[in-house]
Design a protein around this motif. Structure first.
Motif, PDB file in Angstrom:
ATOM      1  N   GLU A 215      26.785 -40.206 -26.868  1.00 15.49           N
ATOM      2  CA  GLU A 215      27.524 -40.470 -25.629  1.00 15.49           C
ATOM      3  C   GLU A 215      28.790 -39.625 -25.568  1.00 15.49           C
ATOM      4  O   GLU A 215      29.149 -39.101 -24.511  1.00 15.49           O
ATOM      5  CB  GLU A 215      27.870 -41.953 -25.517  1.00 15.49           C
ATOM      6  N   PHE A 216      29.464 -39.483 -26.693  1.00 11.40           N
ATOM      7  CA  PHE A 216      30.659 -38.655 -26.753  1.00 11.40           C
ATOM      8  C   PHE A 216      30.334 -37.205 -26.393  1.00 11.40           C
ATOM      9  O   PHE A 216      31.035 -36.574 -25.609  1.00 11.40           O
ATOM     10  CB  PHE A 216      31.302 -38.730 -28.143  1.00 11.40           C
ATOM     11  N   ILE A 217      29.277 -36.678 -26.969  1.00 11.96           N
ATOM     12  CA  ILE A 217      28.874 -35.290 -26.706  1.00 11.96           C
ATOM     13  C   ILE A 217      28.594 -35.094 -25.224  1.00 11.96           C
ATOM     14  O   ILE A 217      29.039 -34.114 -24.617  1.00 11.96           O
ATOM     15  CB  ILE A 217      27.652 -34.911 -27.562  1.00 11.96           C
ATOM     16  N   ILE A 218      27.880 -36.021 -24.622  1.00 14.01           N
ATOM     17  CA  ILE A 218      27.557 -35.922 -23.202  1.00 14.01           C
ATOM     18  C   ILE A 218      28.822 -35.996 -22.359  1.00 14.01           C
ATOM     19  O   ILE A 218      29.040 -35.171 -21.458  1.00 14.01           O
ATOM     20  CB  ILE A 218      26.546 -37.010 -22.790  1.00 14.01           C
ATOM     21  N   LYS A 219      29.668 -36.961 -22.653  1.00 11.59           N
ATOM     22  CA  LYS A 219      30.903 -37.126 -21.878  1.00 11.59           C
ATOM     23  C   LYS A 219      31.801 -35.900 -22.019  1.00 11.59           C
ATOM     24  O   LYS A 219      32.414 -35.455 -21.051  1.00 11.59           O
ATOM     25  CB  LYS A 219      31.645 -38.386 -22.316  1.00 11.59           C
ATOM     26  N   LEU A 220      31.856 -35.332 -23.203  1.00 10.41           N
ATOM     27  CA  LEU A 220      32.672 -34.147 -23.441  1.00 10.41           C
ATOM     28  C   LEU A 220      32.189 -32.978 -22.582  1.00 10.41           C
ATOM     29  O   LEU A 220      32.995 -32.200 -22.073  1.00 10.41           O
ATOM     30  CB  LEU A 220      32.630 -33.769 -24.924  1.00 10.41           C
TER      31      LEU A 220
ATOM     32  N   GLN B 107      39.580 -30.785 -22.196  1.00  4.92           N
ATOM     33  CA  GLN B 107      40.885 -30.183 -22.433  1.00  4.92           C
ATOM     34  C   GLN B 107      41.644 -30.940 -23.528  1.00  4.92           C
ATOM     35  O   GLN B 107      42.246 -30.339 -24.409  1.00  4.92           O
ATOM     36  CB  GLN B 107      41.717 -30.141 -21.148  1.00  4.92           C
ATOM     37  N   SER B 108      41.590 -32.258 -23.462  1.00  8.92           N
ATOM     38  CA  SER B 108      42.244 -33.067 -24.496  1.00  8.92           C
ATOM     39  C   SER B 108      41.632 -32.795 -25.860  1.00  8.92           C
ATOM     40  O   SER B 108      42.332 -32.712 -26.872  1.00  8.92           O
ATOM     41  CB  SER B 108      42.123 -34.555 -24.170  1.00  8.92           C
ATOM     42  N   TYR B 109      40.313 -32.644 -25.895  1.00 13.05           N
ATOM     43  CA  TYR B 109      39.611 -32.346 -27.141  1.00 13.05           C
ATOM     44  C   TYR B 109      40.070 -31.007 -27.709  1.00 13.05           C
ATOM     45  O   TYR B 109      40.282 -30.875 -28.910  1.00 13.05           O
ATOM     46  CB  TYR B 109      38.098 -32.342 -26.904  1.00 13.05           C
TER      47      TYR B 109
END
Length: 71
Positions: free
Chosen positions: A8-13, A21-23
């Motif tokens: 889910e994180f990968i998709i959201k990123l 940008q925050s990442y």
């Protein structure tokens, strides 16, 4: 470890430009805020596909893409 949470994180990123940008500015903080476990965070930050593959299986190549986004 939460395979689903990491996916889910990968998709959201990939979909959220602000998150992206925050990442880029502070990947560890973003991953912690998204609820990833320290082992997942370390695997992603290391760029080691074998470590990531243990977590999410065949989709480990996605981590290389995320790692490249930061670099």
């Amino acid at each position: 470890m939460s395979k689903k949470k990491l996916e889910e994180f990968i998709i959201k990123l990939s979909e959220d430009s602000q998150l992206n940008q925050s990442y880029l500015e502070n990947p560890q903080a973003v991953m912690e805020q998204m609820g990833l476990e320290q082992t997942e965070i370390k695997a992603i930050l290391s760029g080691d596909q074998k470590q990531v593959q243990k977590i999410i299986g065949e989709k480990a190549h996605l981590i290389t893409i995320i790692k490249m986004m930061k670099d």
